[in-house]
Write an enzyme that holds these catalytic residues in place. Structure first.
Site, PDB file in Angstrom:
ATOM      1  N   CYS A   2       0.851  -1.189   0.000  1.00  0.00           N
ATOM      2  CA  CYS A   2       0.000   0.000   0.000  1.00  0.00           C
ATOM      3  C   CYS A   2       0.886   1.237   0.000  1.00  0.00           C
ATOM      4  O   CYS A   2       2.083   1.160   0.213  1.00  0.00           O
ATOM      5  CB  CYS A   2      -0.871   0.012   1.248  1.00  0.00           C
ATOM      6  SG  CYS A   2      -1.759  -1.529   1.488  1.00  0.00           S
ATOM      7  N   ARG A  27       0.999   2.360  -6.030  1.00  0.00           N
ATOM      8  CA  ARG A  27       1.253   1.290  -5.057  1.00  0.00           C
ATOM      9  C   ARG A  27      -0.005   0.490  -4.727  1.00  0.00           C
ATOM     10  O   ARG A  27       0.064  -0.518  -4.008  1.00  0.00           O
ATOM     11  CB  ARG A  27       1.825   1.872  -3.760  1.00  0.00           C
ATOM     12  CG  ARG A  27       3.151   2.566  -3.957  1.00  0.00           C
ATOM     13  CD  ARG A  27       3.652   3.138  -2.655  1.00  0.00           C
ATOM     14  NE  ARG A  27       3.933   2.103  -1.680  1.00  0.00           N
ATOM     15  CZ  ARG A  27       5.080   1.456  -1.578  1.00  0.00           C
ATOM     16  NH1 ARG A  27       6.068   1.755  -2.392  1.00  0.00           N
ATOM     17  NH2 ARG A  27       5.254   0.531  -0.673  1.00  0.00           N
ATOM     18  N   TRP A  78      -3.614  -1.598  -1.381  1.00  0.00           N
ATOM     19  CA  TRP A  78      -3.508  -2.802  -2.221  1.00  0.00           C
ATOM     20  C   TRP A  78      -3.950  -3.922  -1.307  1.00  0.00           C
ATOM     21  O   TRP A  78      -3.225  -4.359  -0.430  1.00  0.00           O
ATOM     22  CB  TRP A  78      -2.058  -2.986  -2.695  1.00  0.00           C
ATOM     23  CG  TRP A  78      -1.840  -4.209  -3.515  1.00  0.00           C
ATOM     24  CD1 TRP A  78      -1.254  -5.373  -3.118  1.00  0.00           C
ATOM     25  CD2 TRP A  78      -2.175  -4.383  -4.883  1.00  0.00           C
ATOM     26  NE1 TRP A  78      -1.225  -6.256  -4.157  1.00  0.00           N
ATOM     27  CE2 TRP A  78      -1.774  -5.687  -5.244  1.00  0.00           C
ATOM     28  CE3 TRP A  78      -2.776  -3.564  -5.845  1.00  0.00           C
ATOM     29  CZ2 TRP A  78      -1.957  -6.183  -6.540  1.00  0.00           C
ATOM     30  CZ3 TRP A  78      -2.953  -4.075  -7.123  1.00  0.00           C
ATOM     31  CH2 TRP A  78      -2.550  -5.354  -7.453  1.00  0.00           C
ATOM     32  N   ASN A 104       0.679  -0.311   6.190  1.00  0.00           N
ATOM     33  CA  ASN A 104       1.130  -1.018   4.989  1.00  0.00           C
ATOM     34  C   ASN A 104       1.859  -2.258   5.472  1.00  0.00           C
ATOM     35  O   ASN A 104       2.688  -2.160   6.372  1.00  0.00           O
ATOM     36  CB  ASN A 104       2.075  -0.105   4.192  1.00  0.00           C
ATOM     37  CG  ASN A 104       2.808  -0.849   3.092  1.00  0.00           C
ATOM     38  OD1 ASN A 104       2.290  -1.815   2.540  1.00  0.00           O
ATOM     39  ND2 ASN A 104       4.007  -0.397   2.775  1.00  0.00           N
ATOM     40  N   GLY A 105       1.550  -3.414   4.908  1.00  0.00           N
ATOM     41  CA  GLY A 105       2.235  -4.646   5.313  1.00  0.00           C
ATOM     42  C   GLY A 105       1.242  -5.664   5.836  1.00  0.00           C
ATOM     43  O   GLY A 105       0.049  -5.598   5.539  1.00  0.00           O
ATOM     44  N   GLU A 489      10.184 -18.526 -20.650  1.00  0.00           N
ATOM     45  CA  GLU A 489       9.866 -17.201 -20.112  1.00  0.00           C
ATOM     46  C   GLU A 489      10.780 -16.141 -20.744  1.00  0.00           C
ATOM     47  O   GLU A 489      10.318 -15.050 -21.100  1.00  0.00           O
ATOM     48  CB  GLU A 489       9.996 -17.230 -18.583  1.00  0.00           C
ATOM     49  CG  GLU A 489       9.789 -15.918 -17.867  1.00  0.00           C
ATOM     50  CD  GLU A 489       8.401 -15.288 -18.038  1.00  0.00           C
ATOM     51  OE1 GLU A 489       7.504 -15.935 -18.591  1.00  0.00           O
ATOM     52  OE2 GLU A 489       8.251 -14.122 -17.640  1.00  0.00           O
ATOM     53  N   LYS A 493       9.460 -12.953 -22.973  1.00  0.00           N
ATOM     54  CA  LYS A 493       9.792 -11.549 -22.638  1.00  0.00           C
ATOM     55  C   LYS A 493      10.357 -10.854 -23.863  1.00  0.00           C
ATOM     56  O   LYS A 493      10.014  -9.714 -24.156  1.00  0.00           O
ATOM     57  CB  LYS A 493      10.834 -11.467 -21.511  1.00  0.00           C
ATOM     58  CG  LYS A 493      10.388 -11.764 -20.115  1.00  0.00           C
ATOM     59  CD  LYS A 493       9.499 -10.726 -19.487  1.00  0.00           C
ATOM     60  CE  LYS A 493       8.063 -11.124 -19.663  1.00  0.00           C
ATOM     61  NZ  LYS A 493       7.463 -11.853 -18.577  1.00  0.00           N
ATOM     62  N   GLU A 496       7.608 -10.132 -26.538  1.00  0.00           N
ATOM     63  CA  GLU A 496       6.632  -9.082 -26.222  1.00  0.00           C
ATOM     64  C   GLU A 496       7.258  -7.704 -26.100  1.00  0.00           C
ATOM     65  O   GLU A 496       6.606  -6.704 -26.386  1.00  0.00           O
ATOM     66  CB  GLU A 496       5.798  -9.432 -24.986  1.00  0.00           C
ATOM     67  CG  GLU A 496       6.537  -9.531 -23.683  1.00  0.00           C
ATOM     68  CD  GLU A 496       5.603  -9.904 -22.517  1.00  0.00           C
ATOM     69  OE1 GLU A 496       6.077 -10.561 -21.591  1.00  0.00           O
ATOM     70  OE2 GLU A 496       4.417  -9.547 -22.548  1.00  0.00           O
ATOM     71  N   HIS A 512      16.215 -32.693 -32.537  1.00  0.00           N
ATOM     72  CA  HIS A 512      15.066 -33.277 -33.239  1.00  0.00           C
ATOM     73  C   HIS A 512      14.450 -32.293 -34.222  1.00  0.00           C
ATOM     74  O   HIS A 512      13.314 -32.479 -34.654  1.00  0.00           O
ATOM     75  CB  HIS A 512      14.027 -33.755 -32.220  1.00  0.00           C
ATOM     76  CG  HIS A 512      14.575 -34.796 -31.296  1.00  0.00           C
ATOM     77  ND1 HIS A 512      14.890 -36.073 -31.707  1.00  0.00           N
ATOM     78  CD2 HIS A 512      14.920 -34.733 -29.974  1.00  0.00           C
ATOM     79  CE1 HIS A 512      15.380 -36.754 -30.685  1.00  0.00           C
ATOM     80  NE2 HIS A 512      15.412 -35.953 -29.626  1.00  0.00           N
ATOM     81  N   LYS A 616      -2.623  -5.320 -19.966  1.00  0.00           N
ATOM     82  CA  LYS A 616      -2.191  -5.922 -18.696  1.00  0.00           C
ATOM     83  C   LYS A 616      -3.155  -7.013 -18.256  1.00  0.00           C
ATOM     84  O   LYS A 616      -2.750  -8.013 -17.690  1.00  0.00           O
ATOM     85  CB  LYS A 616      -2.090  -4.830 -17.630  1.00  0.00           C
ATOM     86  CG  LYS A 616      -1.459  -5.280 -16.337  1.00  0.00           C
ATOM     87  CD  LYS A 616       0.014  -5.619 -16.505  1.00  0.00           C
ATOM     88  CE  LYS A 616       0.610  -6.325 -15.317  1.00  0.00           C
ATOM     89  NZ  LYS A 616       1.843  -7.055 -15.658  1.00  0.00           N
TER      90      LYS A 616
END
Ligand code: F6R
Length: 621
Positions: A2, A27, A78, A104-105, A489, A493, A496, A512, A616
């Site tokens: 947050c 945040r 958040w 926050n936390g 991955e 990346k 994109e 192969h 997103k």
């Protein structure tokens, strides 16, 4: 993750706090709120679910004059514990209406504290872990040794909290003072002239002052308009580091990085650390946010992971870990294919749906299909209150914080960590690992954030490699074992971000067919498994590197420190710290993120936060 802000000074606290929250909104934007101490013994609070604009509407409705005062705290949320609702929004007010806090936390021991408060007759108004702090402050201030003493009361509350937190306390009897504390989450003090600021980062107050103080771990700071005092949690004098902020406002919002993606890459140690918090208590894996019993986990005889894109790659890693630790079959399926293939599921199948956004339509439909087949669904998700966790039987949240760059970085690593927690919970429930073995794996997991921080220092080397490569048309990525999902991955990346053709292969599969692609100067990334792991895998990949080098490829080799065998075959060698086999992907992925970002820039795509054609959150099938 947050955003919190605080102010004491000569201006209207409300205006300063709302402006600061605008800068902190990146945040989290599940809800926001402010509390203003008015100087006449009252605290006035306004808070609202949703984006900051909703809070501003509410302020307009109640009238800013009802929130006058020059001491204020604010919060943009958040959501972690509790849905994103008005009630769960911060600030939280104490039962007597005198103390207000923002947090926050995660307060790990909030459950027993909450229980005790209920026994004491306190009525809790939210589902959050945070609210307990407001009531505890009021209790400490109203009675006992600390009665009437704001500072002593705040220290008393802090002494009883476990977990990771930044907390700001205000009290109606003490206008002109804010007491703040931090443990493992950020808090910066801004020093103005006749005014003091608090923020999760400097963006909160950079338009007012460039003088700031960084606080050490477990610090308390008491701010008034003219002064600040730093203490340790035990009340002894503490220390801070004063510094001058040399960023402008735009840079401050991105934490000094040129893009959110670069900032998020650097946040990965925290993303993984925060995801682990609270899941290993008294030697046992705890799925405290996952509403699924030990008996149900014990009965699971098959796991399906469904996900898309990077989340799918995290699921591939879950397969390696869970099959190895739990000895039950794990299938991993691209979510968009899952329900059209008529997968075999029953009540003892656990479907793990992995999604950063929690809104991905393909994954959501896979969840719905799994439920109609009678399977149990566990969501691994980064967005509290989103659709996928809402429709799942249980949820394990990743705590990566908001990911703004479209290409997933910190959320991916947090997903891998969360998937491993699911694997350990299954191993514990089914008894396929002894408690000491689970502890050993957990210790290895806990060491990962510090090791990721070490890997972050390869940025310069990787940037240089990307620049030397210059214009490229295609790139291949090879891996074996857990290095294979890392290769996939890495290739995703690059596609994109740089709009370049890239493919990831299991290195053994090369001969192969794909080896026909190798030509002079073709860059190939090779993720080398630890020589301390499955011996044969290491020697086989060394052979694979030789095969491609013999055909003209230029190799970018990622290998652990001390692995000298690969050195002669690497055009570039990127070192990562030693780790156990299963943990290596959490380290080996990081250089590939840097690599794709820099190649993207080399290709003229400067806005790496928003690659073309992508969104997103993909809410169409
Ligand atoms: C790649 C990327 C995407 C997402 C995918 C799933 O960098 O970000 O491949 O991983 O669209 O999204 P979530 O995790 O939100 O379901």
């Amino acid at each position: 993750m947050c955003g919190i802000v605080g102010y004491v000074g000569g201006q209207q606290g409300l205006n300063i706090a709302v402006e600061a929250l605008r800068r902190m909104e990146y945040r989290g934007y599940d809800s926001s709120g402010v509390a203003v101490v008015d100087g006449a013994g009252s605290i006035n609070i306004v808070k609202r679910a949703g984006k900051l604009a909703n809070l501003e509407d509410k302020i307009a409705e109640v009238g800013a004059e009802s929130l006058a005062g020059s001491t204020a705290i604010g919060h943009t949320r958040w959501a972690t514990h509790g849905r994103p609702t008005d009630q769960n929004a911060h600030p939280h007010l104490s039962f007597d209406g005198k103390a207000a806090i923002v947090h926050n936390g995660i307060i790990e021991n909030f459950a027993p504290l909450r229980e005790q408060l209920i026994k004491d007759g306190v009525e809790l108004k939210s589902e959050t872990d945070s609210e307990v702090a407001a009531h505890l402050l009021a209790q400490a201030y109203n009675e006992g040794e600390t009665a009437g003493d704001f500072r002593a009361s705040a220290l008393k509350v802090l002494g009883g909290l476990e977990g990771a937190f930044t907390l700001l306390f205000t009290h109606a009897d003490h206008p002109g003072t804010v007491i703040a504390a931090r443990r493992s989450t950020p808090l910066i003090v801004g020093i103005g002239e006749g005014e003091m600021f608090l923020g999760s980062d400097v963006a909160a107050f950079i338009e007012h002052t460039k003088q700031a103080v960084e606080l050490g771990q477990d610090s308390v700071v008491i701010i008034t308009a003219d002064d600040f005092e730093i203490l340790n949690f035990d009340g002894t004098p503490g220390e801070g580091k004063e510094f001058t902020i040399d960023w402008d406002l735009a840079a401050a919002e991105k934490g000094g990085y040129d893009s959110f993606m670069m900032k998020e890459i650097h946040e990965q140690p925290d993303a993984v650390r925060d995801t682990l918090v609270g899941h290993f208590i008294d030697g046992r894996i705890v799925l405290d946010e996952a509403n699924i019993s030990e008996a149900e986990l014990k009965a699971v005889n098959k796991v399906f992971v469904v996900a898309c894109g990077s989340a799918y790659h995290s699921g591939l890693l879950a397969k390696y870990a869970i099959e190895h630790w739990v000895r039950i079959p794990v299938e991993i399926e691209v979510a968009s294919e899952f329900r059209y293939r008529d997968p075999v599921l029953d009540a003892n199948t656990l479907v793990v749906a992995v999604s950063q956004s929690g809104e991905t339509a393909d994954t959501l439909e896979a969840v719905r299909h799994a439920k109609t087949q009678g399977a149990k669904v566990l969501a691994v998700c980064n967005t509290n209150g989103s659709q996928i966790p809402r429709e799942s039987d249980a949820v394990l949240y990743t705590h990566a914080g908001p990911e703004i760059g479209v290409a997933s970085t910190k959320a991916f690593l947090a997903q891998v960590a969360a998937n491993y927690i699911v694997g350990l919970a299954l191993a514990q429930a089914k008894g396929t690992k002894y408690p000491d073995e689970i502890r050993e794996i957990w210790t290895a997991l806990e060491e990962i954030p510090a090791k990721i921080a070490e890997v972050l220092s390869c940025e310069e080397q990787v940037t240089e490699i990307a620049r030397t490569l210059g214009a490229i048309k295609t790139m291949l990525f090879l891996g074996r074992g857990v290095g294979f999902p890392v290769a996939l991955e890495g290739a995703l990346k690059l596609k994109e971000l740089a709009y370049i053709h890239a493919e990831g292969f299991a290195a053994g599969e090369l001969k192969h067919g794909p080896i026909a692609l190798i030509e002079d100067d073709l860059p190939v990334v090779v993720v080398v498994p630890s020589p301390r792991g499955v011996k044969v895998l290491h020697s086989k990949i060394v052979s694979n590197i030789q095969e491609i080098r013999a055909r003209g490829a230029k190799t970018i080799v990622i290998a652990e420190e001390g692995d000298d065998a690969v050195e002669p075959f690497a055009n570039w060698l990127i070192r990562i710290p030693k780790s156990s086999t299963i943990m290596q992907p959490l380290l080996a992925t990081v250089p590939l993120q840097y690599l794709s970002a820099e190649i993207a820039r080399q290709c003229g795509n400067d806005d790496i936060d928003k690659p073309r054609n992508l969104a997103k959150s993909v809410t169409v099938e």
